[in-house]
Write a protein that holds these residues in place. Structure first.
Motif, short mmCIF file in Angstrom:
data_model
loop_
_atom_site.label_atom_id
_atom_site.label_comp_id
_atom_site.label_asym_id
_atom_site.label_seq_id
_atom_site.Cartn_x
_atom_site.Cartn_y
_atom_site.Cartn_z
N VAL A 120 42.90 48.39 48.71
CA VAL A 120 44.04 48.84 49.47
C VAL A 120 45.29 48.23 48.86
O VAL A 120 45.38 47.01 48.70
CB VAL A 120 43.93 48.44 50.96
CG1 VAL A 120 45.18 48.83 51.73
CG2 VAL A 120 42.69 49.07 51.58
N VAL A 121 46.24 49.07 48.51
CA VAL A 121 47.50 48.62 47.95
C VAL A 121 48.53 48.66 49.07
O VAL A 121 48.76 49.71 49.67
CB VAL A 121 47.94 49.53 46.77
CG1 VAL A 121 49.27 49.07 46.21
CG2 VAL A 121 46.87 49.55 45.69
N GLN A 122 49.12 47.52 49.37
CA GLN A 122 50.14 47.43 50.41
C GLN A 122 51.49 47.78 49.80
O GLN A 122 52.17 46.91 49.26
CB GLN A 122 50.18 46.00 51.00
CG GLN A 122 48.90 45.57 51.65
CD GLN A 122 48.73 46.13 53.06
OE1 GLN A 122 49.53 46.91 53.55
NE2 GLN A 122 47.65 45.73 53.70
N VAL A 123 51.84 49.04 49.87
CA VAL A 123 53.10 49.51 49.29
C VAL A 123 53.54 50.77 50.03
O VAL A 123 52.70 51.59 50.40
CB VAL A 123 52.96 49.76 47.77
CG1 VAL A 123 51.99 50.88 47.47
CG2 VAL A 123 54.28 50.02 47.10
N THR A 124 54.82 50.89 50.28
CA THR A 124 55.33 52.11 50.90
C THR A 124 55.59 53.15 49.82
O THR A 124 55.65 52.83 48.63
CB THR A 124 56.65 51.83 51.65
OG1 THR A 124 57.66 51.48 50.70
CG2 THR A 124 56.49 50.73 52.69
N HIS A 125 55.76 54.39 50.24
CA HIS A 125 56.07 55.45 49.28
C HIS A 125 57.38 55.14 48.57
O HIS A 125 57.52 55.39 47.37
CB HIS A 125 56.17 56.80 49.99
CG HIS A 125 54.86 57.27 50.54
ND1 HIS A 125 54.64 58.57 50.89
CD2 HIS A 125 53.70 56.62 50.80
CE1 HIS A 125 53.40 58.71 51.35
NE2 HIS A 125 52.83 57.54 51.31
N GLU A 126 58.33 54.59 49.29
CA GLU A 126 59.63 54.26 48.70
C GLU A 126 59.49 53.15 47.65
O GLU A 126 60.09 53.23 46.57
CB GLU A 126 60.61 53.83 49.79
CG GLU A 126 62.02 53.65 49.28
CD GLU A 126 63.02 53.45 50.40
OE1 GLU A 126 64.16 53.08 50.08
OE2 GLU A 126 62.69 53.67 51.58
N GLN A 127 58.69 52.14 47.94
CA GLN A 127 58.47 51.06 46.96
C GLN A 127 57.74 51.58 45.73
O GLN A 127 58.10 51.24 44.60
CB GLN A 127 57.66 49.92 47.62
CG GLN A 127 58.43 49.17 48.67
CD GLN A 127 57.53 48.27 49.50
OE1 GLN A 127 56.33 48.54 49.69
NE2 GLN A 127 58.10 47.20 50.02
N LEU A 128 56.74 52.41 45.94
CA LEU A 128 56.01 52.99 44.81
C LEU A 128 56.93 53.87 43.97
O LEU A 128 56.89 53.82 42.74
CB LEU A 128 54.79 53.78 45.30
CG LEU A 128 53.90 54.39 44.22
CD1 LEU A 128 53.34 53.31 43.30
CD2 LEU A 128 52.77 55.19 44.85
N ALA A 129 57.77 54.65 44.63
CA ALA A 129 58.73 55.50 43.91
C ALA A 129 59.64 54.66 43.03
O ALA A 129 59.93 55.03 41.88
CB ALA A 129 59.55 56.31 44.90
#
Length: 122
Positions: A65-74
């Motif tokens: 599980v990667v704890q990251v939001t879509h915005e952070q990943l973007a």
């Protein structure tokens, strides 16, 4: 530190100068790689190549599980949140990832490397 302090430190100990040069060289190489990836790789490729190392750091015998939001990943991938969300939705529809609030579960790491129908990977 002021510029003169840094200069004095670098001239006083060549090991410090060598170490700083190594760090700056690695950072420059990483930046050049990111720029090259942004220009020559598709967004799905960049999303997959960003998720894989993040997921491998968190894998303990179960789906990582990667704890990251879509915005952070973007931001990591160098694209918009909307585009990242679309790519993640496509990956979820294919069963490659599971999506949750602020986390992405990598269900099929090999599929992140596999070609997409358009020939890209992700």
């Amino acid at each position: 530190m002021s510029r003169s302090d840094v200069r004095r430190l670098l001239l006083a100990d060549p090991r410090v100068a060598a170490r700083i040069s190594e760090i700056l060289g690695r950072r420059l190489a990483a930046l050049e790689q990111r720029l090259s990836d942004t220009v020559f790789k598709s967004v799905p490729q960049r999303v997959g190549e960003t998720l894989l190392p993040l997921a491998s750091q968190r894998s303990l015998g179960r789906a990582p599980v990667v704890q990251v939001t879509h915005e952070q990943l973007a931001a990591l991938v160098g694209t918009s949140r909307e585009t990242t969300t679309k790519v993640l939705g496509e990956l979820a529809a294919r069963g490659v990832v599971g999506l949750g609030r602020g986390r992405i579960t990598v269900l099929d790491p090999d599929a992140l490397r596999a070609p997409w129908p358009d020939g890209s990977t992700g």
